[in-house]
Write an enzyme that holds these catalytic residues in place. Structure first.
Site, mmCIF file in Angstrom:
data_model
loop_
_atom_site.group_PDB
_atom_site.id
_atom_site.type_symbol
_atom_site.label_atom_id
_atom_site.label_comp_id
_atom_site.label_asym_id
_atom_site.label_seq_id
_atom_site.Cartn_x
_atom_site.Cartn_y
_atom_site.Cartn_z
ATOM 1 C CG ASP A 113 -1.875 1.159 1.226
ATOM 2 O OD1 ASP A 113 -1.815 1.990 0.297
ATOM 3 O OD2 ASP A 113 -2.687 1.251 2.160
ATOM 4 C CG ASP A 311 -4.088 4.441 -3.255
ATOM 5 O OD1 ASP A 311 -3.209 4.117 -2.437
ATOM 6 O OD2 ASP A 311 -5.268 4.035 -3.159
#
Ligand SMILES: *[C@@H]1O[C@H](CO)[C@@H](O)[C@H](O)[C@H]1NC(C)=O
Ligand SMILES: *[C@@H]1O[C@H](CO)[C@@H](O)[C@H](O)[C@H]1NC(C)=O
Ligand SMILES: *[C@@H]1O[C@H](CO)[C@@H](O)[C@H](O)[C@H]1NC(C)=O
Ligand SMILES: *[C@@H]1O[C@H](CO)[C@@H](O)[C@H](O)[C@H]1NC(C)=O
Ligand SMILES: *[C@@H]1O[C@H](CO)[C@@H](O)[C@H](O)[C@H]1NC(C)=O
Ligand SMILES: *[C@@H]1O[C@H](CO)[C@@H](O)[C@H](O)[C@H]1NC(C)=O
Ligand SMILES: *[C@@H]1O[C@H](CO)[C@@H](O)[C@H](O)[C@H]1NC(C)=O
Length: 425
Positions: A113, A311
């Protein structure tokens, strides 16, 4: 020769018998980790119930919606604690990598992440965690950090009741609690001694990736900060398409082996949210036409948190309403042909085959032209095709479907992000 062949056949058959693709058995080398999609045959996290394509899309969209809402509220909130690992989320840990923790090593499949700094793993005795946990008692190098340790100041809500540095935080729809800990970890064949991470003792809700989280953000407790000497805050990945589940992509850590021919755009830093990778998206082209977007829809504004981030945890790209509407309208105009329908949060779907224009994301200094495979999702039965983007409340998020089969290079020392096409699946 013959025996090699037989050994190979045996290997293939035994791999198939375990439901594994032969590729799963290959080991990570150097500073390169294989990246698997959670639905890959190499992943134990495939949903037990086979969802229909529509159900799967709707569920992914719902999780994405929660993540984007959360990312947006994060950056907008004025009171966000400036430090590290805090209130991060992974609603959908789409891509996982193998991490070896402790001595002797225990392998965990952790979610990658880029919008999170922290690393944490479920530990023995954890209430509410999945069944695969890190058994810290079996590691001879494991240590629980105390309140006097400097790193304890970087965790959210530290409590020092006992001697351990205990913390808790919210994570998407979940809360997690644990002790700040340290152990040696190995990424591919790189040892990283004394790595500080959270050893989870309790979780609630279902946003927690089952075998832990590997944050690739750039805040103080992140992997980048803790492996500064080794990797110099540089990494890249190529995410495999989720249509070719048999393939793995790669996470390449450190400056060595990174592509030399790659286009860059500057990284921007939001002091309120130092871990997020902001970039300057200046315009969007649909086919050859630059669409008309009010400048403030794309502008970076550190005080409101508005702007564009890259992201790895969100699946479908989100644009704030005026930007999305401009792109969508031009896309529809170009497709012309058929009646537009919707599917959940996707409002530009077609039930006949279409020829779609490319979409070019124009960043300062870098244009990234996305072909159809990064723009369209098709139902397995072939009945419906949707533009795989949607609108967002406050923040533009360049998500993982739009990054698939590209090498995305994060070069923090030089404050830039690179993009190059690379077929990794
Ligand atoms: C593991 O960590 C300890 C300290 O916690 C260190 O002394 C040791 O050298 C490390 N071992 C390896 C194999 O890296
Ligand atoms: C989280 O930590 C705070 C103290 O920092 C404590 O008051 C609270 O009860 C903790 N919450 C949970 C769920 O453990
Ligand atoms: C974590 O901390 C709690 C309370 O401080 C303690 O009871 C527990 O044993 C600790 N667990 C580990 C793995 O250190
Ligand atoms: C790791 O920690 C141990 C003891 O806590 C220390 O002796 C060792 O030097 C540290 N190693 C590194 C590479 O920081
Ligand atoms: C993936 O690999 C398995 C076994 O090797 C094979 O049966 C299957 O057809 C492959 N699937 C795709 C989509 O290539
Ligand atoms: C489009 O929708 C209209 C009205 O609902 C319908 O009459 C027409 O047949 C549709 N065209 C196609 C190609 O589906
Ligand atoms: C991006 O494309 C536009 C044309 O649409 C062009 O004017 C511009 O120079 C390109 N930027 C870069 C960095 O190549």
């Amino acid at each position: 020769m013959k025996s090699h062949f037989i050994a190979l056949v045996f290997f293939l058959i035994s791999s198939l018998a375990q439901g594994l693709n032969p590729k799963c058995a290959t080991q990570d080398h150097g500073s390169n980790l294989q990246v698997f999609h959670v639905y890959s045959p190499c992943s134990p996290f495939k949903p037990s119930k086979q969802l229909s394509w529509e159900e799967d899309v709707l569920q992914t969209l719902a999780k994405d919606q929660a993540r984007v809402k959360y990312l947006s509220s994060l950056v907008a909130k004025k009171s966000v604690v400036p430090i590290a690992s805090g209130r991060q989320i992974v609603q959908s840990p789409t891509y996982i990598v193998r991490v070896n923790i402790g001595t002797p090593p225990q392998t965990m499949l952790m979610a990658m992440d880029t919008s999170s700094d922290a690393a944490w793993v479920p530990c023995t005795g954890c209430i509410g965690c999945s069944s695969t946990v890190f058994d810290y008692a079996k590691s001879t190098t494991f240590k629980t950090l105390g309140c006097q340790d400097a790193q304890c100041k970087q965790v959210p809500n530290p409590t020092c009741g006992g001697s351990a540095c205990a913390f808790n935080m919210t994570y998407g729809g979940s809360t997690i609690a644990g002790n700040l800990s340290r152990d040696n970890i190995t990424l591919a064949t790189d040892p990283i001694p004394n790595y500080t991470f959270g050893c989870l003792q309790k979780t609630t809700g279902n946003s927690v990736p089952p075998q832990g989280l590997l944050g690739l953000g750039r805040g103080p407790l992140s992997l980048l900060s803790q492996s500064q000497n080794l990797y110099q805050s540089t990494f890249s990945y190529c995410l495999p398409s989720f249509r070719s589940l048999n393939f793995s992509g790669s996470l390449r850590l450190g400056p060595t082996g990174q592509p030399l021919r790659i286009k860059y755009t500057p990284l921007l830093k939001n002091p309120r949210k130092p871990s997020l990778y902001y970039v300057n998206l200046v315009a969007i082209r649909v086919g050859r036409k630059i669409v008309d977007i009010p400048p403030n829809a794309l502008a970076f504004n550190p005080s409101t948190g508005a702007g564009t981030i890259i992201d790895s945890g969100t699946v479908f790209t989100r644009l704030v309403q005026p930007a999305y509407v401009a792109v969508r309208d031009e896309f529809r105009r170009r497709v012309r042909a058929a009646n537009v329908t919707s599917l959940g949060g996707f409002d530009t779907c077609y039930s006949v085959p279409i020829v779609a224009p490319t979409i070019t994301l124009m960043f300062s200094g870098m244009n990234v032209t996305l072909p159809q495979e990064n723009l369209l999702i098709h139902s397995t039965a072939g009945g419906i095709t949707c533009l795989a983007m949607a609108s967002a409340p406050a923040l533009n998020v360049i998500a993982n479907m739009q990054q698939q089969n590209h090498r995305v290079l994060f070069d923090v020392p030089n404050s830039r992000v690179g993009f190059a096409r690379e077929q990794c699946s």
